[in-house]
Structures are given as structure tokens and as C-alpha cells.
Design a protein around this motif. Structure first.
Motif, mmCIF file in Angstrom:
data_model
loop_
_atom_site.group_PDB
_atom_site.id
_atom_site.type_symbol
_atom_site.label_atom_id
_atom_site.label_comp_id
_atom_site.label_asym_id
_atom_site.label_seq_id
_atom_site.Cartn_x
_atom_site.Cartn_y
_atom_site.Cartn_z
ATOM 1 N N ASP A 150 0.821 -1.207 0.000
ATOM 2 C CA ASP A 150 0.000 0.000 0.000
ATOM 3 C C ASP A 150 0.860 1.264 0.000
ATOM 4 O OD1 ASP A 150 -2.413 -1.291 -0.115
ATOM 5 O OD2 ASP A 150 -2.681 -1.376 2.056
ATOM 6 N N GLN A 151 1.973 1.210 0.720
ATOM 7 C CA GLN A 151 2.865 2.363 0.746
ATOM 8 C C GLN A 151 3.411 2.658 -0.651
ATOM 9 O OE1 GLN A 151 5.693 1.133 3.705
ATOM 10 N NE2 GLN A 151 4.588 2.102 5.388
ATOM 11 N N MET A 152 3.684 1.604 -1.410
ATOM 12 C CA MET A 152 4.255 1.790 -2.742
ATOM 13 C C MET A 152 3.216 2.202 -3.779
ATOM 14 S SD MET A 152 7.357 -0.989 -3.082
ATOM 15 C CE MET A 152 6.517 -2.436 -2.462
ATOM 16 N N LYS A 153 1.949 2.282 -3.369
ATOM 17 C CA LYS A 153 0.902 2.799 -4.251
ATOM 18 C C LYS A 153 0.660 4.288 -4.029
ATOM 19 C CE LYS A 153 -1.691 -1.579 -4.450
ATOM 20 N NZ LYS A 153 -2.951 -2.244 -4.046
ATOM 21 N N SER A 154 1.342 4.853 -3.042
ATOM 22 C CA SER A 154 1.111 6.252 -2.679
ATOM 23 C C SER A 154 1.981 7.198 -3.501
ATOM 24 C CB SER A 154 1.408 6.457 -1.188
ATOM 25 O OG SER A 154 2.807 6.355 -0.955
ATOM 26 N N TRP A 155 1.578 8.477 -3.521
ATOM 27 C CA TRP A 155 2.368 9.502 -4.194
ATOM 28 C C TRP A 155 3.693 9.734 -3.481
ATOM 29 C CZ3 TRP A 155 2.166 11.194 -8.893
ATOM 30 C CH2 TRP A 155 0.952 11.164 -9.599
ATOM 31 N N TRP A 156 3.733 9.493 -2.184
ATOM 32 C CA TRP A 156 4.987 9.637 -1.438
ATOM 33 C C TRP A 156 6.068 8.749 -2.064
ATOM 34 C CZ3 TRP A 156 5.839 13.178 2.316
ATOM 35 C CH2 TRP A 156 4.731 13.762 2.934
ATOM 36 N N PHE A 157 5.706 7.489 -2.321
ATOM 37 C CA PHE A 157 6.670 6.543 -2.890
ATOM 38 C C PHE A 157 7.003 6.907 -4.337
ATOM 39 C CE2 PHE A 157 7.610 2.736 -5.373
ATOM 40 C CZ PHE A 157 8.684 2.221 -4.663
ATOM 41 N N ALA A 158 5.982 7.225 -5.128
ATOM 42 C CA ALA A 158 6.197 7.525 -6.541
ATOM 43 C C ALA A 158 7.133 8.717 -6.724
ATOM 44 C CB ALA A 158 4.861 7.793 -7.227
ATOM 45 N N LEU A 159 6.905 9.771 -5.948
ATOM 46 C CA LEU A 159 7.697 10.988 -6.117
ATOM 47 C C LEU A 159 9.115 10.838 -5.583
ATOM 48 C CD1 LEU A 159 4.974 13.657 -5.300
ATOM 49 C CD2 LEU A 159 6.098 13.276 -7.510
ATOM 50 N N ILE A 160 9.285 10.162 -4.444
ATOM 51 C CA ILE A 160 10.644 9.996 -3.931
ATOM 52 C C ILE A 160 11.443 9.056 -4.830
ATOM 53 C CG2 ILE A 160 10.327 8.011 -2.373
ATOM 54 C CD1 ILE A 160 12.391 11.229 -1.726
ATOM 55 N N THR A 161 10.756 8.120 -5.493
ATOM 56 C CA THR A 161 11.439 7.240 -6.447
ATOM 57 C C THR A 161 11.889 8.020 -7.676
ATOM 58 O OG1 THR A 161 10.130 5.331 -5.714
ATOM 59 C CG2 THR A 161 11.228 5.149 -7.838
ATOM 60 N N LEU A 162 11.012 8.851 -8.230
ATOM 61 C CA LEU A 162 11.394 9.688 -9.376
ATOM 62 C C LEU A 162 12.523 10.641 -9.002
ATOM 63 C CD1 LEU A 162 7.868 10.585 -10.839
ATOM 64 C CD2 LEU A 162 9.609 9.134 -11.904
ATOM 65 N N THR A 201 12.288 17.857 6.872
ATOM 66 C CA THR A 201 12.478 17.111 5.628
ATOM 67 C C THR A 201 12.310 18.020 4.424
ATOM 68 O OG1 THR A 201 11.671 15.093 6.689
ATOM 69 C CG2 THR A 201 11.638 15.136 4.284
ATOM 70 N N MET A 202 11.379 18.957 4.511
ATOM 71 C CA MET A 202 11.157 19.912 3.425
ATOM 72 C C MET A 202 12.419 20.731 3.162
ATOM 73 S SD MET A 202 8.910 21.079 1.287
ATOM 74 C CE MET A 202 8.835 22.483 0.182
ATOM 75 N N ALA A 248 8.183 19.095 -8.236
ATOM 76 C CA ALA A 248 6.950 18.342 -7.973
ATOM 77 C C ALA A 248 7.006 17.646 -6.612
ATOM 78 C CB ALA A 248 6.727 17.313 -9.075
ATOM 79 N N THR A 249 8.167 17.078 -6.295
ATOM 80 C CA THR A 249 8.334 16.393 -5.001
ATOM 81 C C THR A 249 8.214 17.383 -3.850
ATOM 82 O OG1 THR A 249 9.835 14.799 -6.049
ATOM 83 C CG2 THR A 249 9.852 14.905 -3.645
ATOM 84 N N LEU A 250 8.892 18.500 -3.954
ATOM 85 C CA LEU A 250 8.827 19.520 -2.895
ATOM 86 C C LEU A 250 7.414 20.071 -2.751
ATOM 87 C CD1 LEU A 250 12.131 21.530 -3.511
ATOM 88 C CD2 LEU A 250 11.636 19.972 -1.638
ATOM 89 N N GLY A 251 6.741 20.288 -3.892
ATOM 90 C CA GLY A 251 5.375 20.800 -3.848
ATOM 91 C C GLY A 251 4.431 19.851 -3.129
#
Length: 505
Positions: free
Chosen positions: A315-327, A388-389, A495-498
């Protein structure tokens, strides 16, 4: 296994052994910029060049485009395997323990040594000994390095220091090939690759002997984790760790709850709490955070701590948190590895002077391992006391600055860019692991962090495509590729920071 079950002297020996082998085998492949001139002098892949089209007569740059691309491919494949293997290594560590992990690392290092020792005999056959040998070296290092993480719990009160020393040893291991190049030049070329790797056989031998004699078969655990395990055995069910339990309670009554609800269902959190397994890597890095205290971390992280704690890795890997930190990791890592592999050829074109580019390359070879060692203590303080920001913002700003400086034909600015780069590299890797721990939690750390590194490694194979474009389409001019990478960094980083800003507002 509790640290109290083993004598302090034996635990000290274990930590010393791990730091020593990480210093020699953790990540020597990242010293490729120092090794490349030796490979050229040893005529590796020179057979690819047509004697009538050889473009230079010096012995520090490749004789033709085909040779240069083939040499750079060695590093591209090695860097990819180093990161892709993280997920598999975490699984091996969880299932079979650190001893098995270390022995596998020793096996790959042995394999690398023997391939390089007999490389001239194997050249011209169906296999490429240099590519395979360097790839085996890239696999052996992470197995030995990651298996050492659990030793942070050998002395819980000093766990942060132990992790810093192991990480520092990994960063410093890029100096292995720098020292070899110095010895090679001092010997006027008589200290060949074959002789070096005959000497390097000491490293996998040391790892193997240490694993079979003094190293633990099971990962060290914190006292809290063992109390929980004992409690589970008595009650017959799994329990959520105090850190995650408290975080889940806190999040229920804060503004972060809608953020979780948007991408994850509360039912999966309950399911995960019931079916959680212990994560060896997560347990290894957990102790320093526990010593700091949850309130301290929550206060200084700027609202990201605990956002997805208690959810399954799936479930964590389906989130935007995971997608953006991966990119974010993909573009940052691509730029890092592309710079390491091509710094010599880039500045040869930018300066229009081979000797000046070689001087910068030599400075880089020394600065890379030193940068990691010097910056580690400051990085720890930086991550502890900055949100973190802010950390991500500074990381992005440094990355863009390095990219811009790499477009200017000025030796002084190039040196500044290198100094920034050698501090930025360990900051990047530490920031990603810190982000994963704070956002995703410790119970799924190995899986989630391993997935981020694995995906980053796969996409970093695109480095070979960028290298080919530079050599052919752009006729060795590195500016177009660097400009494209800077633009991509701005878009993905922005995008990640936003998202982080919006989610923690």
C-alpha cells in the motif's frame, strides 16, 4: 539475538571487522574515474578501435569512441547492479541472516578477482571478462556492506556512531582504485590488473574467515523488539512497535489523516499491523531514531514522520509519497553516476585541454572518498535538526548548482563543483534512507527503501544512452545532456517539494 548475549569484546571485534571490510569492498566501483586511466593504459577494449582512426596519442583518454563507451558501460552496469541488488539483499538478510549475506558477498568478490586475474585469457571468448568482473565486484560490495548494518545494535547507545562509521567506510572505499592507480604509475605499469586482483584476494578471504569465526549468524535486535517477540510468543499474536503504535494514534487526530485516507485505506493498516514481519534493515536503523525520541523526530521532521507508518509495503508503494521519492531518486542518481563515469571526457571537451581535465580528474579521485568521510557527521546533525522539506530543498538547490557549474569552462568553478558534488553524494543517499524511515516506517523499511534503490538502478541504465548521445549526436559536447538533466531535476524536484509542502501544510 540480544546484544547482551555476546561479550562486549567480541562485539567490538565484529564491528571492527565490518568497518575494515566495508573500507575495502563496500563500494570500490565508484572509484571508476581513478581506474579508467589504468584500464586505458592496459589497452582494455582497445581492439575496438581501428588503428587508422585512433583519435589521440596520449595514454589517459580512450583511443576511440567505441573504447570509451565500452569502458563507461562497465561502470553503468556495475552502478545499476549495486542499486538493483538492494531489494534482494534485504530479503536474503531477513530470511537467512547476516552471515549468509556476508558469505555471498565474499563469493562475488572471489569471482571478480579470479575473472580479472585470468581476464587476458578470457578476452576474445564468448564472455566479456572486464564487464562481468566489474559487475561481480559491484554485487559483492553491497552484500558485505548491508550485512553490516545490523551491527549498529551491537552497542545500542552508540548505534548512530557505528552506522556513521560503516557508512563512512563505504564512502571511503572508492579510494581503493585511487591507491591502485598511484601504485600502478609508481611501478611504471608493472603492477598490472592481474597482480592487483591477486593481492585483492585478501579481501574476500578476510570476509569469509570473519563470517565463519566471529560474526553473528542472526541480526542483533533491540531490547524492545525482543520484548515484543517474547510477548507475541506468549499471547499468540503480533504486536505493533511502540513507535508505530504511538504514531498511529497521533495521526488519527491531526491534519495528516486526510492525506493518508486519499491514497490508502484504514483497513490495510489494520491488516498490516496483524501480519507484520520484522525487517532486519529497518531494525538496524531503528535504534538511533528511538534514542532521539519520537517527539523530537516528529517536531524536527516538519510533519512527515509517521505519515505512512503501520501500512503494508504494498500500500505504501501505491502512494504519491513513494512515486515521487522514487522519481526524485532516479534523476538524482542518474546525474551522480553519469558525472562519476564521464567527468574526464566532459571536462576535456569543456576545457579543451587534456592535462587540465586530468588534473581535475585526479582532484576528484581524492575528494570523492574524503568528501564522504568529512561530511558524514554534519549530515547527521543536518537531518536531525532540519525539516524534511528543508533538507530536500537544499539537496535540490545543490544539485542544480552543480549542474550549472558543470556548464562553465572555468577551472576554479569546476573545483567548486567537484567539492559540492563529493558532499552532495553522501547527503543524497542518507537523505533518501532517512526519508523512507520517517515516512514509511521501520517495519517495511527494507522493502520500500530497497524498491526505491532497485527502480533507481534500473532506470540508471539510461546513462549508457546519454553517453552514446554525447559521443555521437552531440560530438562529445556534454552541455546538451547536462542541460536536459538540470531541467528534469527542476521539474521532478519541484513536484516532489510541492507535494511534501502541500501534504505537511
Amino acid at each position: 539475538m540480544l546484544f547482551t548475549e555476546v561479550s562486549s569484546s567480541k562485539r567490538l571485534i565484529q564491528c571492527t571487522c565490518a568497518i575494515f571490510w566495508c573500507l575495502l569492498s563496500g563500494g570500490p566501483i565508484f572509484g571508476f574515474a581513478a581506474l579508467k586511466p589504468v584500464l586505458i593504459k592496459e589497452h582494455v577494449y582497445e581492439y575496438l578501435c581501428d588503428i587508422h582512426t585512433i583519435s589521440n596519442n596520449d595514454d589517459i583518454t580512450a583511443k576511440c569512441t567505441a573504447q570509451d563507451l565500452k569502458l563507461n558501460m562497465m561502470f553503468t552496469v556495475a552502478a545499476m547492479l549495486t542499486n538493483v541488488s538492494a531489494l534482494a539483499i534485504g530479503r536474503v538478510l531477513d530470511v537467512y541472516g547476516p552471515k549468509a549475506c556476508g558469505l555471498i558477498g565474499g563469493f562475488f568478490l572471489y569471482l571478480s578477482c579470479f575473472i580479472f586475474i585470468y581476464s587476458k585469457n578470457l578476452a576474445g571468448t564468448v564472455i566479456d571478462p572486464y564487464l562481468i568482473g566489474y559487475a561481480a565486484l559491484a554485487l559483492g560490495g553491497p552484500f558485505a556492506f548491508i550485512s553490516s548494518f545490523q551491527l549498529s545494535n551491537a552497542f545500542p547507545k552508540n548505534s548512530g556512531t557505528i552506522l556513521a562509521m560503516i557508512t563512512g567506510a563505504f564512502d571511503a572505499s572508492s579510494a581503493v582504485f585511487l591507491l591502485y592507480r598511484i601504485a600502478y604509475n609508481k611501478s611504471f605499469g608493472s603492477f598490472t590488473l592481474e597482480k592487483f586482483f591477486m593481492l585483492y584476494l585478501f579481501v574476500p578471504t578476510f570476509i569469509t574467515v570473519a563470517q565463519l569465526t566471529v560474526m553473528p549468524s542472526q541480526s542483533y535486535q533491540t531490547a524492545i523488539n525482543n520484548e515484543l517477540c517474547a510477548n507475541d510468543a506468549e499471547t499468540g499474536h503480533h504486536t505493533v512497535s511502540p513507535v508505530n503504535s504511538a504514531t498511529a494514534t497521533t495521526n488519527t487526530n491531526t491534519e495528516t489523516t486526510p492525506l493518508i485516507s486519499e491514497s490508502l485505506s484504514s483497513s490495510s493498516a489494520t491488516t498490516t499491523a496483524i501480519n507484520r514481519r520484522r525487517d532486519s534493515l529497518g531494525d538496524a536503523i531503528k535504534q538511533p531514531y528511538e534514542l532521539e525520541g519520537e517527539e523530537f523526530i516528529a517536531e524536527h521532521s516538519g510533519g512527515v514522520f509517521g505519515v505512512l507508518h503501520g501500512y503494508s509495503a504494498q500500500d505504501q508503494m501505491k502512494s504519491w509519497w513513494f512515486a515521487l521519492i522514487t522519481l526524485f531518486s532516479i534523476i538524482m542518481m542518474l546525474r551522480i553516476n553519469y558525472f562519476v563515469a564521464t567527468i574526464g571526457t566532459q571536462y576535456e571537451y569543456i576545457f579543451g585541454d587534456v592535462k587540465l581535465a586530468d588534473n581535475l580528474n585526479k582532484f576528484f579521485d581524492i575528494a570523492l572518498p574524503l568528501g564522504g568521510l568529512v561530511s558524514i557527521p554534519f549530515i547527521g546533525l543536518f537531518l536531525d535538526y532540519c525539516s524534511t522539506m528543508m533538507v530536500l530543498s537544499i539537496l535540490l538547490a545543490i544539485s542544480i548548482t552543480i549542474g550549472v557549474l558543470g556548464l562553465v569552462a572555468n577551472y576554479g568553478l569546476a573545483v567548486i563543483g567537484v567539492c559540492l558534488f563529493v558532499a552532495y553524494r553522501p547527503l543524497f543517499y542518507t537523505t533518501i534512507s532517512d526519508f523512507c524511515a520517517k515516512v514509511f516506517g521501520f517495519d517495511t523499511f527494507g522493502t520500500v527503501y530497497g524498491a526505491v534503490m532497485c527502480l533507481s538502478g534500473i532506470f540508471n541504465f539510461g546513462q549508457s544512452f546519454l553517453d552514446a548521445l554525447t559521443h555521437t549526436t552531440f560530438e562529445m559536447n556534454p552541455a546538451p545532456i547536462n542541460i536536459m538533466l538540470v531541467i528534469a531535476t527542476c521539474i521532478i524536484g519541484g513536484a516532489t517539494l510541492g507535494y511534501v509542502y502541500k501534504s505537511t501544510k
